[in-house]
Design an enzyme around this catalytic site. Sequence first.
Site, PDB file in Angstrom:
ATOM      1  N   ARG A   1       0.811  -1.219   0.000  1.00  0.00           N
ATOM      2  CA  ARG A   1       0.000   0.000   0.000  1.00  0.00           C
ATOM      3  C   ARG A   1       0.847   1.274   0.000  1.00  0.00           C
ATOM      4  NH1 ARG A   1      -5.308  -1.041   3.766  1.00  0.00           N
ATOM      5  NH2 ARG A   1      -6.279  -2.576   2.440  1.00  0.00           N
TER       6      ARG A   1
ATOM      7  N   ASP B   1     -14.593  11.351   8.744  1.00  0.00           N
ATOM      8  CA  ASP B   1     -13.637  10.263   8.490  1.00  0.00           C
ATOM      9  C   ASP B   1     -12.243  10.883   8.554  1.00  0.00           C
ATOM     10  OD1 ASP B   1     -14.041   7.250   7.135  1.00  0.00           O
ATOM     11  OD2 ASP B   1     -12.066   8.112   6.765  1.00  0.00           O
TER      12      ASP B   1
HETATM   13  C1  LIG Z   1     -14.197  -0.164   6.712  1.00  0.00           C
HETATM   14  S1  LIG Z   1     -14.594   1.542   6.665  1.00  0.00           S
HETATM   15  C2  LIG Z   1     -16.219   1.527   7.356  1.00  0.00           C
HETATM   16  C3  LIG Z   1     -17.149   2.498   6.670  1.00  0.00           C
HETATM   17  C4  LIG Z   1     -18.579   2.512   7.195  1.00  0.00           C
HETATM   18  N1  LIG Z   1     -18.620   2.926   8.576  1.00  0.00           N
HETATM   19  C5  LIG Z   1     -19.243   1.181   7.028  1.00  0.00           C
HETATM   20  O1  LIG Z   1     -19.511   0.505   8.029  1.00  0.00           O
HETATM   21  O2  LIG Z   1     -19.526   0.797   5.889  1.00  0.00           O
HETATM   22  C6  LIG Z   1     -13.579   2.196   8.014  1.00  0.00           C
HETATM   23  C7  LIG Z   1     -13.382   3.694   7.923  1.00  0.00           C
HETATM   24  O3  LIG Z   1     -12.789   4.137   9.156  1.00  0.00           O
HETATM   25  C8  LIG Z   1     -11.928   5.201   8.853  1.00  0.00           C
HETATM   26  N2  LIG Z   1     -10.951   5.356   9.969  1.00  0.00           N
HETATM   27  C9  LIG Z   1      -9.973   4.506  10.343  1.00  0.00           C
HETATM   28  N3  LIG Z   1      -9.276   5.009  11.377  1.00  0.00           N
HETATM   29  C10 LIG Z   1      -9.835   6.213  11.667  1.00  0.00           C
HETATM   30  C11 LIG Z   1      -9.566   7.215  12.628  1.00  0.00           C
HETATM   31  N4  LIG Z   1      -8.565   7.094  13.502  1.00  0.00           N
HETATM   32  N5  LIG Z   1     -10.360   8.321  12.639  1.00  0.00           N
HETATM   33  C12 LIG Z   1     -11.371   8.456  11.752  1.00  0.00           C
HETATM   34  N6  LIG Z   1     -11.677   7.543  10.813  1.00  0.00           N
HETATM   35  C13 LIG Z   1     -10.921   6.429  10.764  1.00  0.00           C
HETATM   36  C14 LIG Z   1     -11.267   4.797   7.551  1.00  0.00           C
HETATM   37  O4  LIG Z   1     -10.722   5.892   6.853  1.00  0.00           O
HETATM   38  C15 LIG Z   1     -12.448   4.126   6.819  1.00  0.00           C
HETATM   39  O5  LIG Z   1     -13.078   4.994   5.917  1.00  0.00           O
END
Ligand SMILES: C[S@@+](CC[C@H](N)C(=O)[O-])C[C@H]1O[C@@H](n2cnc3c(N)ncnc32)[C@H](O)[C@@H]1O
Length: 290
Positions: free
Chosen positions: A57, A160
């Site tokens: 990545r 996000d």
């Molecule tokens: C797998 S996606 C889930 C999206 C949505 N909540 C769903 O359930 O379909 C996880 C998201 O968490 C965000 N994320 C991860 N670590 C984070 C952090 N420390 N603060 C804010 N967002 C975060 C990532 O950028 C990603 O878009």
Amino acid sequence: MAESPSPGPLTHQKTLARGQPPPAAMTENEFQRFQALFAQTLGLSFTSEKRDLLTLRLAPRLAALGLRDYTAYHALIARPEAREERLRAFDLVTTHETWFFREIRHFDYLREQASEWPLDRKLRVWDAACSSGEEAYSIAMTLAEVMGTHRKRWELLASDISHPCLQAARHGKYPLGRGKDIPQRHLERFCLKGVHSQEGQFCIRRELRDTVHFKLINLVEPLPLLSPFDMIFLRNTLIYMNPAVRTSIVTALTSRLAPDGILFISHTESLQGLGLKFRLLQPGIYCRDY
Ligand SMILES: C[S@@+](CC[C@H](N)C(=O)[O-])C[C@H]1O[C@@H](n2cnc3c(N)ncnc32)[C@H](O)[C@@H]1O
């Protein structure tokens, strides 16, 4: 030769001359440094099996910046002032998988709550890891169907850590195939099918897009001052974090949750064993417990 990990301006980093080989594989030592950095800044825990994933990545950034090895890239993003590049790295190492009306039961519950919501109380919802917006628009469609789109009745903050995801979310344009889980009545009311240059895509109607306020928030940093929310969605995100980080994120979110507020996590996640005061109402749906 490995780059010194000591910080320095990007222009001082050693760069690859044309024709030089691509970055070397990530060493164990480099992997451990990234592990520590991402755990501290993002709350993400990468187990040793994730070394190849991290290598893959981040490789495009090393190539784009002409950096020789991962030590140099780590040194670059560890610098406090390298916020933009750090955000790029965050975007590359996090998983953004999402889809419309994922875990549909949660939207049935949301609709029930919205239809009984007192007329004199605004419903405030926070989608705290909204990825590219599918989840936020699913919430917005559900609320708009029951409560209309008037701002006096409800409001939705969607956040996000990923800047590109938030940009995509604000645009609200998706390939047609991604709309397959949106109920037909919502497709008709809230979506527009693209024609000509937009063929093969659909977009969320302006009226609905305007109901969502998108914002970049890192959940492991001190949260901005926000008035209490009645519902917070944090689904499919805690799963990537270790128990200590999960506890501290949910504790911080609780401080922004109304006393009778509801927290949604994924059906596959749990708050059990984290020592938090929440009561399970339905799979993935919790209320505060006193
Ligand atoms: C797998 S996606 C889930 C999206 C949505 N909540 C769903 O359930 O379909 C996880 C998201 O968490 C965000 N994320 C991860 N670590 C984070 C952090 N420390 N603060 C804010 N967002 C975060 C990532 O950028 C990603 O878009």
